[in-house]
Write an enzyme that holds these catalytic residues in place. Structure first.
Site, mmCIF file in Angstrom:
data_model
loop_
_atom_site.group_PDB
_atom_site.id
_atom_site.type_symbol
_atom_site.label_atom_id
_atom_site.label_comp_id
_atom_site.label_asym_id
_atom_site.label_seq_id
_atom_site.Cartn_x
_atom_site.Cartn_y
_atom_site.Cartn_z
ATOM 1 N N HIS A 110 0.833 -1.200 0.000
ATOM 2 C CA HIS A 110 0.000 0.000 0.000
ATOM 3 C C HIS A 110 0.871 1.255 0.000
ATOM 4 O O HIS A 110 1.964 1.259 0.594
ATOM 5 C CB HIS A 110 -0.898 0.037 1.230
ATOM 6 C CG HIS A 110 -1.786 -1.158 1.365
ATOM 7 N ND1 HIS A 110 -2.641 -1.571 0.365
ATOM 8 C CD2 HIS A 110 -1.954 -2.030 2.393
ATOM 9 C CE1 HIS A 110 -3.299 -2.642 0.772
ATOM 10 N NE2 HIS A 110 -2.902 -2.943 1.989
ATOM 11 N N ARG B 211 -1.025 -4.740 -6.345
ATOM 12 C CA ARG B 211 -0.727 -6.170 -6.338
ATOM 13 C C ARG B 211 0.602 -6.444 -7.028
ATOM 14 O O ARG B 211 0.839 -5.993 -8.136
ATOM 15 C CB ARG B 211 -1.818 -6.956 -7.056
ATOM 16 C CG ARG B 211 -3.167 -6.937 -6.403
ATOM 17 C CD ARG B 211 -4.085 -7.993 -7.022
ATOM 18 N NE ARG B 211 -5.481 -7.739 -6.653
ATOM 19 C CZ ARG B 211 -6.367 -7.176 -7.465
ATOM 20 N NH1 ARG B 211 -6.022 -6.831 -8.691
ATOM 21 N NH2 ARG B 211 -7.602 -6.971 -7.056
ATOM 22 N N GLU C 123 -1.876 -0.109 8.144
ATOM 23 C CA GLU C 123 -2.888 -0.968 8.737
ATOM 24 C C GLU C 123 -2.254 -1.877 9.784
ATOM 25 O O GLU C 123 -1.030 -1.870 9.988
ATOM 26 C CB GLU C 123 -3.571 -1.816 7.653
ATOM 27 C CG GLU C 123 -2.613 -2.747 6.915
ATOM 28 C CD GLU C 123 -3.244 -3.393 5.691
ATOM 29 O OE1 GLU C 123 -4.313 -2.935 5.240
ATOM 30 O OE2 GLU C 123 -2.649 -4.368 5.187
#
Length: 320
Positions: free
Chosen positions: A96, A190, A113
């Protein structure tokens, strides 16, 4: 003004999902359900309020029109997002961006996160980081498909906690259920998806190699969460991660075994009930609690009490 907002979950079908989220007593739709967006104001899945003055309104609407519920905290969007993830199969290997890159390339926040592992089958593991020493080595190993040599694996079990700053190559692998606390972002790059084919499109899912190269931390350096624990009678209050380690959120694990009183310290608090039963009491008003519930303690909740036998994860905004 409302002191607590109970929320209706939003479910997302994913190629790697299943039906294990039924254990939280949700009425799951059919299909491979990978994500419960539990507390969200993001445009890709904002929750509606289930109680009180604002029933039927979304978190995003309240952030836009009722900012006093959030202590008039600045920002153009609700800053945090809580999910529960069911990895029946492995998620893609991904990374990310941070705030600056996400703002420029995706009109989104960055995505730092963390995961609290609710359950994990024997032998379960994460992809967490990589072994490349230079950007050139990283790109070469990706292009040559040297995944076993490149990717760093980390075994996990129920109760583990993993802090995942933006720029960290990572993936939940098969057999893991996790609660994810994160910035309110849905931007993912990805690197590798096991050459899977999407059943709807009949095509492999898109990779985002150049963006991933641009944002990946090289070399990888894990960040320790510096978790701390304190007792409150028979209950246990665990700080999983907090400032200065995380500038975006503090995350707590509350294991409630008897009555515990809390005082407001932050603009608002997000709470997810992972297991058990009990009550939440605010100013003479008592609400029953059970597993699978998610709620926001707004700025108007100055003091509250949790009682019963409850396993909860809570998060609050940081200073970023």
């Amino acid at each position: 003004m409302d002191e607590v907002l109970f929320l209706n979950p939003v479910f997302k079908e994913k190629i790697w999902g299943g039906q294990e989220l039924k254990k939280f007593d949700y009425d799951l739709p059919k299909g491979d359900i990978g994500e419960c967006w539990a507390i969200s104001g993001h445009a890709h899945g904002t929750n509606t309020v289930a109680n009180g003055t604002f029933v039927g309104q979304t978190v995003a609407q309240l952030w836009a029109t009722q900012r006093s519920l959030f202590d008039d905290m600045p920002g153009d969007r609700f800053p945090l997002l809580t999910k529960i993830l069911d990895a029946e199969a492995s998620l893609s290997v991904q990374v990310h961006p941070g705030d600056a890159y996400a703002a420029e390339h995706a009109n989104d926040l960055g995505k730092t996160e963390c995961w609290y592992i609710i359950d994990a089958k024997p032998g379960a593991y994460l992809i967490f980081g990589h072994h490349a020493k230079t950007k050139a080595e990283f790109e070469t190993m990706v292009q040559n498909g040297q995944w076993d040599a490149l990717l760093r694996k980390q075994s996990v079990k129920k109760g583990d906690f993993v802090y995942v700053p933006s720029g960290t190559v990572h993936a939940l692998n098969a057999g893991i259920i996790a609660l994810e606390s994160q910035q309110s972002s849905d931007t993912t790059y990805r690197l590798y998806d096991y050459d899977r084919v999407d059943a709807t499109t009949g095509k492999k899912r898109e990779l985002h190699l150049q963006d991933a190269y641009n944002v990946t931390q090289i070399p990888f350096a894990p960040v320790a969460a510096n978790t701390t624990t304190q007792k409150a009678g028979a209950s246990t209050l665990i700080t999983l991660v907090s400032e200065p380690v995380s500038e975006y959120f503090n995350v707590y694990h509350w294991l409630i075994k008897d009555k515990v009183d809390f005082n407001k310290q932050y603009p608002f608090t997000l709470v997810s009930v992972l297991d058990g039963q009990g009550t939440l009491t605010i100013d003479q008003q008592t609400y029953p609690l059970h597993k699978g519930q998610h709620f926001i303690l707004t700025a108007y909740a100055k003091h509250w009490t949790l009682d019963g036998d409850l396993d909860c994860i809570a998060s609050v905004p940081g200073k970023a």
